[in-house]
Design a protein around this motif. Sequence first.
Motif, short mmCIF file in Angstrom:
data_model
loop_
_atom_site.label_atom_id
_atom_site.label_comp_id
_atom_site.label_asym_id
_atom_site.label_seq_id
_atom_site.Cartn_x
_atom_site.Cartn_y
_atom_site.Cartn_z
N ASP A 47 1.17 -0.79 0.05
CA ASP A 47 0.25 -0.10 0.11
C ASP A 47 0.73 1.00 -0.29
OD1 ASP A 47 0.47 -0.89 2.72
OD2 ASP A 47 -0.63 0.69 3.23
N GLN A 48 2.00 0.99 -0.50
CA GLN A 48 2.84 2.44 0.03
C GLN A 48 3.62 2.74 -1.08
OE1 GLN A 48 2.99 4.84 2.58
NE2 GLN A 48 0.77 3.91 3.41
N TYR A 49 3.59 1.85 -2.10
CA TYR A 49 4.25 1.77 -3.02
C TYR A 49 4.22 3.33 -4.31
CZ TYR A 49 3.98 -3.62 -3.89
OH TYR A 49 5.12 -4.44 -3.34
N LEU A 50 3.07 3.71 -3.63
CA LEU A 50 2.75 5.41 -4.61
C LEU A 50 3.81 6.53 -3.11
CD1 LEU A 50 0.25 5.71 -7.07
CD2 LEU A 50 2.81 6.51 -7.00
N SER A 51 4.01 5.67 -2.09
CA SER A 51 4.68 7.26 -1.62
C SER A 51 6.04 7.86 -1.67
CB SER A 51 5.15 6.27 -0.09
OG SER A 51 5.72 5.61 -0.33
N LEU A 52 6.29 8.74 -0.66
CA LEU A 52 7.18 9.24 -0.98
C LEU A 52 8.39 8.82 -0.70
CD1 LEU A 52 8.56 12.02 -2.55
CD2 LEU A 52 8.42 13.15 -0.57
N VAL A 53 9.85 7.94 -0.39
CA VAL A 53 10.44 7.03 0.55
C VAL A 53 11.28 8.26 0.82
CG1 VAL A 53 12.77 5.59 0.50
CG2 VAL A 53 10.55 4.99 -0.50
N VAL A 54 11.72 8.26 2.08
CA VAL A 54 12.78 9.39 2.31
C VAL A 54 13.73 8.42 3.15
CG1 VAL A 54 11.40 11.44 1.99
CG2 VAL A 54 11.85 10.09 4.37
N GLN A 55 15.01 8.50 2.55
CA GLN A 55 16.12 7.77 3.98
C GLN A 55 16.46 8.65 5.07
OE1 GLN A 55 17.63 6.31 -0.06
NE2 GLN A 55 17.05 4.30 0.48
N ALA A 56 15.91 8.10 6.62
CA ALA A 56 16.52 9.15 7.49
C ALA A 56 17.50 8.55 7.50
CB ALA A 56 15.13 9.01 8.45
N THR A 57 17.66 6.38 7.57
CA THR A 57 19.13 5.47 7.56
C THR A 57 18.50 4.71 6.75
OG1 THR A 57 17.32 3.93 7.94
CG2 THR A 57 18.21 5.07 10.17
N THR A 58 19.58 4.72 6.00
CA THR A 58 20.02 3.87 4.90
C THR A 58 20.62 1.70 5.32
OG1 THR A 58 22.59 4.01 5.07
CG2 THR A 58 20.23 5.18 3.41
N GLY A 59 20.36 0.59 5.12
CA GLY A 59 20.33 -0.17 5.29
C GLY A 59 20.39 -0.65 6.67
N CYS A 60 20.06 -1.79 7.00
CA CYS A 60 19.39 -2.88 8.22
C CYS A 60 20.62 -2.48 9.29
CB CYS A 60 18.86 -3.86 8.04
SG CYS A 60 18.51 -4.72 9.32
N PRO A 61 20.09 -3.02 10.45
CA PRO A 61 21.50 -2.68 11.85
C PRO A 61 21.70 -4.56 12.04
CG PRO A 61 19.60 -1.71 12.47
CD PRO A 61 19.23 -1.46 10.94
N PHE A 62 20.29 -4.70 12.16
CA PHE A 62 20.74 -6.10 11.73
C PHE A 62 21.09 -7.54 11.04
CE2 PHE A 62 16.96 -5.10 14.49
CZ PHE A 62 17.46 -5.37 15.48
N ASN A 63 20.89 -7.23 9.85
CA ASN A 63 21.24 -7.64 8.86
C ASN A 63 21.75 -9.31 8.73
OD1 ASN A 63 21.02 -6.72 6.05
ND2 ASN A 63 22.62 -5.13 6.14
N THR A 64 20.77 -10.36 10.22
CA THR A 64 21.29 -11.20 10.26
C THR A 64 20.05 -12.38 9.74
OG1 THR A 64 19.92 -11.17 11.98
CG2 THR A 64 21.97 -10.81 12.70
N CYS A 65 18.92 -11.77 9.83
CA CYS A 65 17.80 -12.77 9.16
C CYS A 65 18.42 -13.82 7.88
CB CYS A 65 16.41 -12.46 8.86
SG CYS A 65 15.95 -10.37 10.25
#
Length: 411
Positions: free
Chosen positions: A150-168
Amino acid sequence: MMVRLETREGPVTLNLQPGALSLHLYGRDVLAYDRAGRLWSATLGELTYRRGLDNRIQAIRMTPEGLQRRWLSREEVRALEEELARRLRELLRALSTPSLRWITPPPDPEDWFRILEALRRAAAMDFEALEADARRFTEVYAPIGILPPDQYLSLVVQATTGCPFNTCIFCGFYRSVPFRVRSPEAFEAHLHAIRDFFGEGLWMRRTIFLGSANALAIPMPRLIALLERLRQAFPLQADGSGRGFAGIYAFLDGFTGLRKTVEDYAQLRAMGLRRVYIGLESGHAPLLEFLRKPATVEGMIETVRRLKAAGLSVGVIVMIGVGGDRFAHGHVEDTLAVLKAMPLDRRDLVYLSDFVEMPGTPYRAAAEAWGIRPLSPAERRAQAEALRAGLRAPGGEGPRVAPYALEAFVY
Ligand code: SF4
């Protein structure tokens, strides 16, 4: 404003909205552009094309087995974009004849000028122009891994980049992107760059998505400073002209979600936050452990409870088929129990996401080591149906349940 007229090739409908220009040509084709002239979608005969801001295009075809999707090659993208630009130039020529045959009453000259201006912009966006635009897009944005449907038409703003975990072990969205929180100054510069990039195309975007994977994990004082900058850069209320964003949306994991209180979430709601998406994946604790998801089911239930107590809505994402035959029974049973323990209502969404093995992730090796057999399509359908049936509440009071197809994501 919408006008219809007759050309030699057939009827043409031109619909200019604050955010987009759409054209219905000769009773067959439908084209949509943002107000900067970027192609957004085209339906030509049986095929629909969705263009991403990176200038990749997905072709979608309806078949008896369901929707089939395929990414076009560069040469196909070039051919399609050149062809559409050519058609628009031809249409502009047809519209420049002095005696137009109107089907609707002719628009006033100012409106007609605006429509032609939007059409000229779109006609100027041929393959080379769209390629140049895509290069600017990659300068402004770090890779945008995924958004909720439901957010494909959102305006993405990147306060962060990447993921702090990257474990999954199933997730490959951010493996090559180092985790970074932008300073308020860097975020402000990012917001200005976004505004410059989108130009008039900004107003096709309806909501703001605070990226990337887990921006709400930012501690409150820094998060407030970032949201203040965001609200200064982009208005949150529609101003009557169709310009303005209907709230802020974001992902959150159920692990760092516990570091904020109900009062914190209420403060974020007062600043425009509307819905938070949580990747539950499964309510079956052994499966979460196998997936190396940094969260517990209790933590995720409590995070949702706090979000709801603060008046926010949530989107909970569950994976269908993950963990194969080995975890199938516990997955359905425990996921239903966890979803029922969450105070979900009609404002909330449960997304059922068909599990996709992403290249470059350790999932397959781990599954083989555990002797896991992937579920067949029929078994997956049965799993999804069991979850849907279990969530059906009398009187339709429960959360809405919707599919989440990763392969459909185009930004
Ligand atoms: S699933 Fe979420 S928490 Fe896990 S690695 Fe991917 S983005 Fe990070």
